[in-house]
Design an enzyme around this catalytic site. Structure first.
Site, PDB file in Angstrom:
ATOM      1  N   HIS A  54      44.396  50.228  41.875  1.00 56.60           N
ATOM      2  CA  HIS A  54      44.242  49.006  41.088  1.00 56.60           C
ATOM      3  C   HIS A  54      43.652  47.828  41.855  1.00 56.60           C
ATOM      4  O   HIS A  54      43.407  46.769  41.287  1.00 56.60           O
ATOM      5  CB  HIS A  54      45.591  48.572  40.503  1.00 56.60           C
ATOM      6  CG  HIS A  54      46.516  47.959  41.513  1.00 56.60           C
ATOM      7  ND1 HIS A  54      47.290  48.718  42.341  1.00 56.60           N
ATOM      8  CD2 HIS A  54      46.772  46.663  41.834  1.00 56.60           C
ATOM      9  CE1 HIS A  54      48.005  47.920  43.125  1.00 56.60           C
ATOM     10  NE2 HIS A  54      47.704  46.664  42.842  1.00 56.60           N
TER      11      HIS A  54
HETATM   12  C1  UD1 Z   1      48.964  41.860  40.951  1.00 57.35           C
HETATM   13  C2  UD1 Z   1      49.069  41.354  42.396  1.00 57.35           C
HETATM   14  C3  UD1 Z   1      48.957  42.530  43.345  1.00 57.35           C
HETATM   15  C4  UD1 Z   1      49.918  43.640  43.002  1.00 57.35           C
HETATM   16  C5  UD1 Z   1      49.719  44.043  41.537  1.00 57.35           C
HETATM   17  C6  UD1 Z   1      50.681  45.145  41.122  1.00 57.35           C
HETATM   18  C7  UD1 Z   1      48.146  39.101  42.852  1.00 57.35           C
HETATM   19  C8  UD1 Z   1      47.016  38.381  43.454  1.00 57.35           C
HETATM   20  N1  UD1 Z   1      47.973  40.440  42.721  1.00 57.35           N
HETATM   21  O1  UD1 Z   1      47.646  42.346  40.782  1.00 57.35           O
HETATM   22  O2  UD1 Z   1      49.233  42.074  44.657  1.00 57.35           O
HETATM   23  O3  UD1 Z   1      49.684  44.765  43.828  1.00 57.35           O
HETATM   24  O4  UD1 Z   1      49.928  42.872  40.743  1.00 57.35           O
HETATM   25  O5  UD1 Z   1      50.494  45.525  39.807  1.00 57.35           O
HETATM   26  O6  UD1 Z   1      49.123  38.491  42.495  1.00 57.35           O
HETATM   27  N2  UD1 Z   1      48.093  43.018  32.829  1.00 57.35           N
HETATM   28  C9  UD1 Z   1      48.579  43.562  31.657  1.00 57.35           C
HETATM   29  N3  UD1 Z   1      49.923  43.692  31.538  1.00 57.35           N
HETATM   30  C10 UD1 Z   1      50.795  43.304  32.504  1.00 57.35           C
HETATM   31  C11 UD1 Z   1      50.269  42.783  33.693  1.00 57.35           C
HETATM   32  C12 UD1 Z   1      48.914  42.644  33.846  1.00 57.35           C
HETATM   33  O7  UD1 Z   1      47.824  43.911  30.761  1.00 57.35           O
HETATM   34  O8  UD1 Z   1      52.006  43.423  32.293  1.00 57.35           O
HETATM   35  C13 UD1 Z   1      46.648  42.802  32.972  1.00 57.35           C
HETATM   36  C14 UD1 Z   1      46.360  41.305  33.119  1.00 57.35           C
HETATM   37  O9  UD1 Z   1      46.260  40.703  31.888  1.00 57.35           O
HETATM   38  C15 UD1 Z   1      45.094  41.290  33.910  1.00 57.35           C
HETATM   39  C16 UD1 Z   1      45.201  42.538  34.774  1.00 57.35           C
HETATM   40  O10 UD1 Z   1      46.195  43.372  34.179  1.00 57.35           O
HETATM   41  O11 UD1 Z   1      43.982  41.440  33.084  1.00 57.35           O
HETATM   42  C17 UD1 Z   1      45.568  42.193  36.204  1.00 57.35           C
HETATM   43  O12 UD1 Z   1      46.860  41.566  36.279  1.00 57.35           O
HETATM   44  P1  UD1 Z   1      47.245  40.518  37.453  1.00 57.35           P
HETATM   45  O13 UD1 Z   1      48.708  40.354  37.521  1.00 57.35           O
HETATM   46  O14 UD1 Z   1      46.398  39.319  37.353  1.00 57.35           O
HETATM   47  O15 UD1 Z   1      46.778  41.209  38.779  1.00 57.35           O
HETATM   48  P2  UD1 Z   1      47.083  42.661  39.325  1.00 57.35           P
HETATM   49  O16 UD1 Z   1      45.769  43.336  39.473  1.00 57.35           O
HETATM   50  O17 UD1 Z   1      48.144  43.370  38.528  1.00 57.35           O
END
Ligand code: UD1
Length: 374
Positions: A214
């Site tokens: 991811h």
């Molecule tokens: C975040 C953390 C990363 C961690 C990862 C674990 C930061 C900078 N990054 O990255 O260190 O390893 O989490 O998962 O804080 N989304 C959903 N549902 C959710 C959560 C996220 O659909 O419950 C989507 C968001 O809307 C977004 C994407 O996933 O489009 C990324 O989510 P985000 O939390 O911004 O970053 P991660 O890549 O998950």
């Protein structure tokens, strides 16, 4: 007597935080001199990225849910700061505890620090030396404004000292995730539970590889993601791959038009993100792990499962020096070579790093008790 209790705000935001905060909250229950207040910033919000972890790890209902979910980095960090400041002004805690390296870690540490509220950072000192990783920026900045820095390994301590951080603020306590892992292990090893989990996808113990992917550096770059998928295509002809797919990667695969390519890989099984127990159960029964996650490098070392890390670096070198981890980047030849070794029974076994023994939360609370009641 609530009035004299030490009020501590604990912050949890995203999936990798929940297993770090759970043992702390458990330990606080044994220390009535503390009053923990749990704040969920909302960075992860889906049931399988957040709610299921609260349920399985028996984490209390958050006292505050800030509801800050998706967004660009500046936006996510800024909105978390605005809402978290309101909580701090209302609660006036004696301490704010942040864990890990997600955006909420730096956002909440920064708010507390500016309000002159002491900050404790758990999982401090990790460094990948890759400033392109948002997590590396979060780690460095959080450490430099924290008052109590709890490190998982000796090299974490060295990193902090080299950056000029006062030794007196640093405490080597081990890995708090191992507390959660050890506590939950009997459930995962239960025969009935194990066979139920594996049967869902027609898997047999040690007959599959587990994959997680991811990181923006792997999945936001079309060329690199393509190379990785081509590599997995070769591997899945030798051993089944099971991949609980992160929402970020799912979006990118669609955007880049890779869905069709994935469909023809018959032994490459994508499934929705897993809850904590299922994930650990899949890991414990896997032949090996392919990952770009931080936490899973530590969990595979603890469970003695060979791990191939799909990155060019790691902030957790102890998992390579002592544990089961090998850094393979996105290098097709290297990944295949190491996979073949594992399939021939020559995977890395490794040892348990120092203090990764399930008593980290206990050590942390003991230190905080001494410091805050002085
Ligand atoms: C975040 C953390 C990363 C961690 C990862 C674990 C930061 C900078 N990054 O990255 O260190 O390893 O989490 O998962 O804080 N989304 C959903 N549902 C959710 C959560 C996220 O659909 O419950 C989507 C968001 O809307 C977004 C994407 O996933 O489009 C990324 O989510 P985000 O939390 O911004 O970053 P991660 O890549 O998950």
């Amino acid at each position: 007597m609530v009035k004299n209790k030490i009020k501590v705000v604990c912050v949890a935001a995203a999936r990798p935080n929940f297993m770090k905060i759970a043992p702390l909250l458990d330990e606080f229950k044994k220390h009535k001199e503390f009053k923990p207040i749990l704040v969920h910033t909302g960075q992860h919000y889906d049931y399988n990225m957040s709610g299921s972890f609260f349920k399985e790890l028996n984490i209390q209902k958050p006292n505050y849910n800030l509801g800050i979910n998706a967004g660009l980095h500046g936006e996510q960090t800024g909105r978390t700061m605005i809402e978290f400041e309101k909580v701090c002004l209302k609660e006036k805690p004696q301490l704010v505890i942040v864990v890990g390296d997600v955006n909420a870690t730096i956002a909440c540490a920064l708010v507390a620090s500016k309000l002159h509220i002491p900050v404790a950072h758990i999982e401090s000192g990790l460094r990948s030396r890759d400033m392109k990783m948002p997590e590396e920026i979060n780690r460095i900045l959080t450490d430099h404004i924290s008052d109590y820095l709890f490190v998982t390994c000796e090299d974490g301590k060295k990193n902090l000292i080299n950056e000029g951080i006062n030794k007196k603020k640093i405490f080597f306590v081990g890995d708090i995730m191992v507390d959660t892992l050890k506590k939950q292990l009997p459930k995962i090893k239960n025969k009935k539970y194990k066979s139920k989990v594996l049967k869902q996808f027609d898997l047999a113990s040690k007959q599959y590889a587990l994959l997680t992917l991811h990181r923006p550096s792997n999945v936001d770059n079309k060329k690199r993601l393509k190379t990785l998928l081509e590599t997995f295509n070769i591997i899945q002809k030798k051993i089944k791959i099971i991949y609980p797919i992160h929402p970020r990667t799912k979006k990118r695969i669609k955007e880049f038009g890779f869905e069709k390519y994935l469909k023809q890989m018959k032994n490459f099984i994508t499934i929705p993100p897993l809850g904590y127990l299922d994930m650990i159960c899949f890991l414990n029964n896997a032949k090996f792990l392919l990952t770009d996650s931080g936490g899973l490098q530590e969990e595979s070392t603890t469970l003695k499962i060979p791990c191939l890390t799909l990155r060019h670096n790691t902030e957790r070198p102890v998992t390579v020096d002592v544990g089961t981890n090998i850094i393979v980047g996105a290098n097709k030849n290297k990944i295949i070579k190491e996979t073949n070794k594992i399939l021939c029974g020559k995977g890395k076994i490794g040892k348990q790093p120092k203090y990764w023994n399930g008593s980290t939360a206990k050590k942390i609370i003991k230190i905080l008790n001494q410091k805050l009641t002085k």
